[in-house]
Motif scaffolding. Sequence first.
Motif, PDB file in Angstrom:
ATOM      1  N   GLY A  44      -6.310   0.669   8.875  1.00 43.58           N
ATOM      2  CA  GLY A  44      -5.750   0.925   7.727  1.00 43.58           C
ATOM      3  C   GLY A  44      -5.672  -0.350   7.122  1.00 43.58           C
ATOM      4  O   GLY A  44      -5.585  -1.101   7.421  1.00 43.58           O
ATOM      5  N   LYS A  45      -5.342  -0.045   5.466  1.00 46.77           N
ATOM      6  CA  LYS A  45      -5.048  -1.392   4.537  1.00 46.77           C
ATOM      7  C   LYS A  45      -3.909  -1.674   4.549  1.00 46.77           C
ATOM      8  O   LYS A  45      -3.086  -0.800   4.366  1.00 46.77           O
ATOM      9  N   VAL A  46      -3.289  -2.767   4.732  1.00 45.72           N
ATOM     10  CA  VAL A  46      -1.911  -3.034   4.544  1.00 45.72           C
ATOM     11  C   VAL A  46      -1.427  -2.635   3.132  1.00 45.72           C
ATOM     12  O   VAL A  46      -2.281  -3.072   2.147  1.00 45.72           O
ATOM     13  N   MET A  47      -0.484  -2.201   2.978  1.00 53.99           N
ATOM     14  CA  MET A  47       0.253  -1.917   1.678  1.00 53.99           C
ATOM     15  C   MET A  47       1.544  -3.038   1.953  1.00 53.99           C
ATOM     16  O   MET A  47       2.295  -3.029   2.769  1.00 53.99           O
ATOM     17  N   MET A  48       1.564  -3.745   0.776  1.00 56.75           N
ATOM     18  CA  MET A  48       2.624  -4.908   0.854  1.00 56.75           C
ATOM     19  C   MET A  48       2.751  -5.330  -0.693  1.00 56.75           C
ATOM     20  O   MET A  48       1.933  -6.105  -1.510  1.00 56.75           O
ATOM     21  N   ASP A  49       3.942  -5.006  -1.350  1.00 59.20           N
ATOM     22  CA  ASP A  49       4.053  -5.152  -2.730  1.00 59.20           C
ATOM     23  C   ASP A  49       5.253  -6.186  -2.963  1.00 59.20           C
ATOM     24  O   ASP A  49       5.639  -6.337  -4.234  1.00 59.20           O
ATOM     25  N   ARG A  50       5.788  -6.803  -2.112  1.00 61.45           N
ATOM     26  CA  ARG A  50       6.870  -7.882  -2.229  1.00 61.45           C
ATOM     27  C   ARG A  50       7.083  -8.788  -1.194  1.00 61.45           C
ATOM     28  O   ARG A  50       6.589  -8.527   0.001  1.00 61.45           O
ATOM     29  N   ASN A  51       7.779  -9.900  -1.444  1.00 58.88           N
ATOM     30  CA  ASN A  51       8.055 -10.923  -0.400  1.00 58.88           C
ATOM     31  C   ASN A  51       6.786 -11.318   0.458  1.00 58.88           C
ATOM     32  O   ASN A  51       6.897 -11.808   1.553  1.00 58.88           O
ATOM     33  N   ALA A  52       5.772 -11.655  -0.327  1.00 58.06           N
ATOM     34  CA  ALA A  52       4.433 -12.192   0.052  1.00 58.06           C
ATOM     35  C   ALA A  52       3.912 -12.796  -0.816  1.00 58.06           C
ATOM     36  O   ALA A  52       4.296 -12.630  -2.238  1.00 58.06           O
ATOM     37  N   PRO A  53       3.017 -13.670  -0.754  1.00 58.10           N
ATOM     38  CA  PRO A  53       2.322 -14.614  -1.649  1.00 58.10           C
ATOM     39  C   PRO A  53       1.404 -13.568  -2.954  1.00 58.10           C
ATOM     40  O   PRO A  53       1.015 -12.401  -2.202  1.00 58.10           O
ATOM     41  N   GLU A  54       1.494 -14.001  -3.883  1.00 59.82           N
ATOM     42  CA  GLU A  54       1.076 -13.160  -4.981  1.00 59.82           C
ATOM     43  C   GLU A  54      -0.448 -12.747  -4.833  1.00 59.82           C
ATOM     44  O   GLU A  54      -0.883 -11.532  -5.087  1.00 59.82           O
ATOM     45  N   THR A  55      -1.145 -13.530  -4.132  1.00 63.91           N
ATOM     46  CA  THR A  55      -2.567 -13.228  -3.896  1.00 63.91           C
ATOM     47  C   THR A  55      -2.654 -12.409  -2.610  1.00 63.91           C
ATOM     48  O   THR A  55      -4.084 -11.696  -2.662  1.00 63.91           O
ATOM     49  N   LEU A  56      -1.609 -11.774  -2.139  1.00 61.77           N
ATOM     50  CA  LEU A  56      -1.698 -10.761  -1.086  1.00 61.77           C
ATOM     51  C   LEU A  56      -0.998  -9.573  -1.431  1.00 61.77           C
ATOM     52  O   LEU A  56      -0.646  -8.877  -0.421  1.00 61.77           O
ATOM     53  N   THR A  57      -0.345  -9.186  -2.541  1.00 64.92           N
ATOM     54  CA  THR A  57       0.398  -8.249  -2.819  1.00 64.92           C
ATOM     55  C   THR A  57      -0.579  -7.215  -3.712  1.00 64.92           C
ATOM     56  O   THR A  57      -1.311  -7.685  -4.527  1.00 64.92           O
ATOM     57  N   ASP A  58      -0.026  -5.924  -3.467  1.00 67.75           N
ATOM     58  CA  ASP A  58      -0.463  -4.999  -4.292  1.00 67.75           C
ATOM     59  C   ASP A  58       0.618  -4.368  -5.253  1.00 67.75           C
ATOM     60  O   ASP A  58       1.628  -4.860  -5.234  1.00 67.75           O
ATOM     61  N   THR A  59       0.385  -3.154  -5.432  1.00 72.43           N
ATOM     62  CA  THR A  59       1.380  -2.323  -6.190  1.00 72.43           C
ATOM     63  C   THR A  59       1.560  -1.046  -5.880  1.00 72.43           C
ATOM     64  O   THR A  59       0.687  -0.551  -4.766  1.00 72.43           O
ATOM     65  N   PRO A  60       2.726  -0.159  -5.925  1.00 68.65           N
ATOM     66  CA  PRO A  60       2.750   0.880  -5.307  1.00 68.65           C
ATOM     67  C   PRO A  60       1.493   1.884  -5.575  1.00 68.65           C
ATOM     68  O   PRO A  60       0.858   2.477  -5.013  1.00 68.65           O
ATOM     69  N   GLU A  61       1.124   1.814  -6.925  1.00 72.87           N
ATOM     70  CA  GLU A  61       0.074   2.691  -7.198  1.00 72.87           C
ATOM     71  C   GLU A  61      -1.390   2.092  -6.919  1.00 72.87           C
ATOM     72  O   GLU A  61      -2.045   2.720  -6.581  1.00 72.87           O
ATOM     73  N   SER A  62      -1.472   0.689  -7.081  1.00 77.17           N
ATOM     74  CA  SER A  62      -2.799   0.171  -6.410  1.00 77.17           C
ATOM     75  C   SER A  62      -2.933   0.603  -5.022  1.00 77.17           C
ATOM     76  O   SER A  62      -4.073   0.823  -4.450  1.00 77.17           O
ATOM     77  N   SER A  63      -1.942   0.404  -4.405  1.00 80.33           N
ATOM     78  CA  SER A  63      -2.056   0.661  -2.842  1.00 80.33           C
ATOM     79  C   SER A  63      -2.186   2.235  -2.562  1.00 80.33           C
ATOM     80  O   SER A  63      -3.004   2.283  -1.553  1.00 80.33           O
ATOM     81  N   TYR A  64      -1.747   2.907  -3.199  1.00 76.15           N
ATOM     82  CA  TYR A  64      -1.749   4.448  -3.208  1.00 76.15           C
ATOM     83  C   TYR A  64      -3.414   4.686  -3.629  1.00 76.15           C
ATOM     84  O   TYR A  64      -3.726   5.503  -2.771  1.00 76.15           O
ATOM     85  N   GLN A  65      -3.883   4.047  -4.564  1.00 70.75           N
ATOM     86  CA  GLN A  65      -5.167   4.380  -5.109  1.00 70.75           C
ATOM     87  C   GLN A  65      -6.375   3.874  -4.127  1.00 70.75           C
ATOM     88  O   GLN A  65      -7.061   4.471  -3.632  1.00 70.75           O
ATOM     89  N   ASP A  66      -5.996   2.744  -3.543  1.00 70.45           N
ATOM     90  CA  ASP A  66      -6.914   1.943  -2.674  1.00 70.45           C
ATOM     91  C   ASP A  66      -6.901   2.721  -1.400  1.00 70.45           C
ATOM     92  O   ASP A  66      -8.000   2.783  -0.922  1.00 70.45           O
ATOM     93  N   SER A  67      -5.679   3.012  -0.875  1.00 67.64           N
ATOM     94  CA  SER A  67      -5.585   3.766   0.554  1.00 67.64           C
ATOM     95  C   SER A  67      -6.575   5.201   0.457  1.00 67.64           C
ATOM     96  O   SER A  67      -7.168   5.713   1.218  1.00 67.64           O
ATOM     97  N   LYS A  68      -6.068   5.626  -0.731  1.00 69.35           N
ATOM     98  CA  LYS A  68      -6.741   7.096  -0.940  1.00 69.35           C
ATOM     99  C   LYS A  68      -8.243   7.060  -0.789  1.00 69.35           C
ATOM    100  O   LYS A  68      -8.933   7.942  -0.260  1.00 69.35           O
ATOM    101  N   ALA A  69      -8.865   6.204  -1.533  1.00 68.55           N
ATOM    102  CA  ALA A  69     -10.351   5.854  -1.490  1.00 68.55           C
ATOM    103  C   ALA A  69     -10.865   5.400  -0.387  1.00 68.55           C
ATOM    104  O   ALA A  69     -11.773   6.168   0.213  1.00 68.55           O
ATOM    105  N   LEU A  70     -10.151   4.748   0.463  1.00 66.98           N
ATOM    106  CA  LEU A  70     -10.390   4.549   1.913  1.00 66.98           C
ATOM    107  C   LEU A  70     -10.285   5.711   2.930  1.00 66.98           C
ATOM    108  O   LEU A  70     -11.322   5.966   3.587  1.00 66.98           O
ATOM    109  N   ILE A  71      -9.191   6.365   2.600  1.00 65.24           N
ATOM    110  CA  ILE A  71      -9.251   7.780   3.403  1.00 65.24           C
ATOM    111  C   ILE A  71     -10.459   8.578   3.045  1.00 65.24           C
ATOM    112  O   ILE A  71     -11.024   9.311   3.986  1.00 65.24           O
ATOM    113  N   GLU A  72     -10.522   8.915   1.799  1.00 67.96           N
ATOM    114  CA  GLU A  72     -11.809   9.766   1.526  1.00 67.96           C
ATOM    115  C   GLU A  72     -13.077   9.364   2.120  1.00 67.96           C
ATOM    116  O   GLU A  72     -13.901  10.009   2.505  1.00 67.96           O
TER     117      GLU A  72
END
Length: 438
Positions: free
Chosen positions: A165-193
């Motif tokens: 699975g894709k890492v979900m990580m929206d804080r306490n990490a470098p900006e280039t490695l963070t997503d958001t609650p919404e983008s992590s939800y959408q990106d994970s959903k697309a990968l699941i599909e």
Amino acid sequence: MTQPKQTIQAYRAAILDSIGDPAEVGIEASYRYFEDGLMVVENGQITALGEASNLLKDLPADVPVKQYTDALITPGFIDTHIHYPQTGMIASYGEQLLDWLENYTFPAEHRFEDKKHADEVADIFLTELLRNGTTTALVFGTVHPQSVDAFFEAAEQRDLRMIAGKVMMDRNAPETLTDTPESSYQDSKALIERWHGKGRLHYAVTPRFAPTSTSEQLAAAGKLLGEYEGLYMHTHLSENKQEVEWVKELFPEQNGYLDVYDHHNLLSERSVFAHGIHLCDDECKRLAETDSAIAFCPTSNLFLGSGLFDLPKMEAHKIKVGLGTDVGAGTSFSILQTINEAYKVMQLQGEKLNPFKSLYLATLGGARALKLEDKVGNLEPGTEADFTVLDYNSTPLMGYRMAQAKTLEERLFVMMTLGDDRAVQETFAAGRSVYLRD
Ligand code: GUN
Ligand code: ZN
């Protein structure tokens, strides 16, 4: 369309598999052993297992029999926690968990923005797993969805049973490695599909660990788990004392580390938590109640100085446990070497780790932790033909030591203590040879 050719093949050698947890059924009832065994594989599935002398009588004369001498066939090993993007930074010096993440891990994971890099590492990683006899793993990607595409493409090509699975990580990490609650939800959903249930692949919703997710993101993870059948949940839990304190500061309203995940509906029979070293009794009770699993990662726990995993405590609470290498905090891809270190972790706590218990953890116990015991984990007819051939003579020292060994238990213990990638002679997935030494 023409049907693929039907194949049937038999394998003759000493054959050993695990059929129960020694903690539940006792050592003797926990395994099956055929000194001169035969296993028949048809179209990727095991169809017969037993003494060669019995099975050969009924085997059609045209079925090829491949024989291995001085070797032991076991189920393919199961690694219940590993990070493929950390392959290139294994053996990074000097830090404990939080500084290790910041100084080594995040910079290495940043490179997976580049799909080509991800493709290259996925290939090296899977080759390494198979070289070590590991046929199924629960795998972290990075925050980048393309890292997971790269992994699943490489696993699909080899027809491996894999979970990632894709890492979900929206804080306490470098900006280039963070997503958001919404983008992590959408990106994970697309990968699941795209991947979940395709061939032998499964998806794991993968929040990195509580400190790098907001409550909103953990809620998004819980939402995903409710939306699809058979999804896994994969994260870290209670690995390091500083980390545990940090989680308490970040989530003061929750009653400890596990409760943060529980509050967001992340505990289930397909939830796997890596480490679980510093758990209290209430947390153990809750893990058992929800049928969640723990990945015991001894080489990582020693390498990062995280602590000693209390396996008897998990057994007392009837919590499912599998073994994890946790590369790149773990120092070896080899499940044999992981067992070797697990044994020492137990010794430091005045406990013995019986080799048949180790076999269970590395195979059927891992499969149960991943709810895959109807498919992989032992050599029961009807399950998938994922297995490995271990060489009792893999080094001069092992050959010499084996010559002194008198019982199966002793030979198995020597294999688990001295063995590593050199001991893996051949690895099979879905009945196909996917690695051949030399
Ligand atoms: N906790 C959060 N991320 C990680 C990781 O990548 N490795 C380990 N061992 N622990 C973690
Ligand atoms: Zn990890």
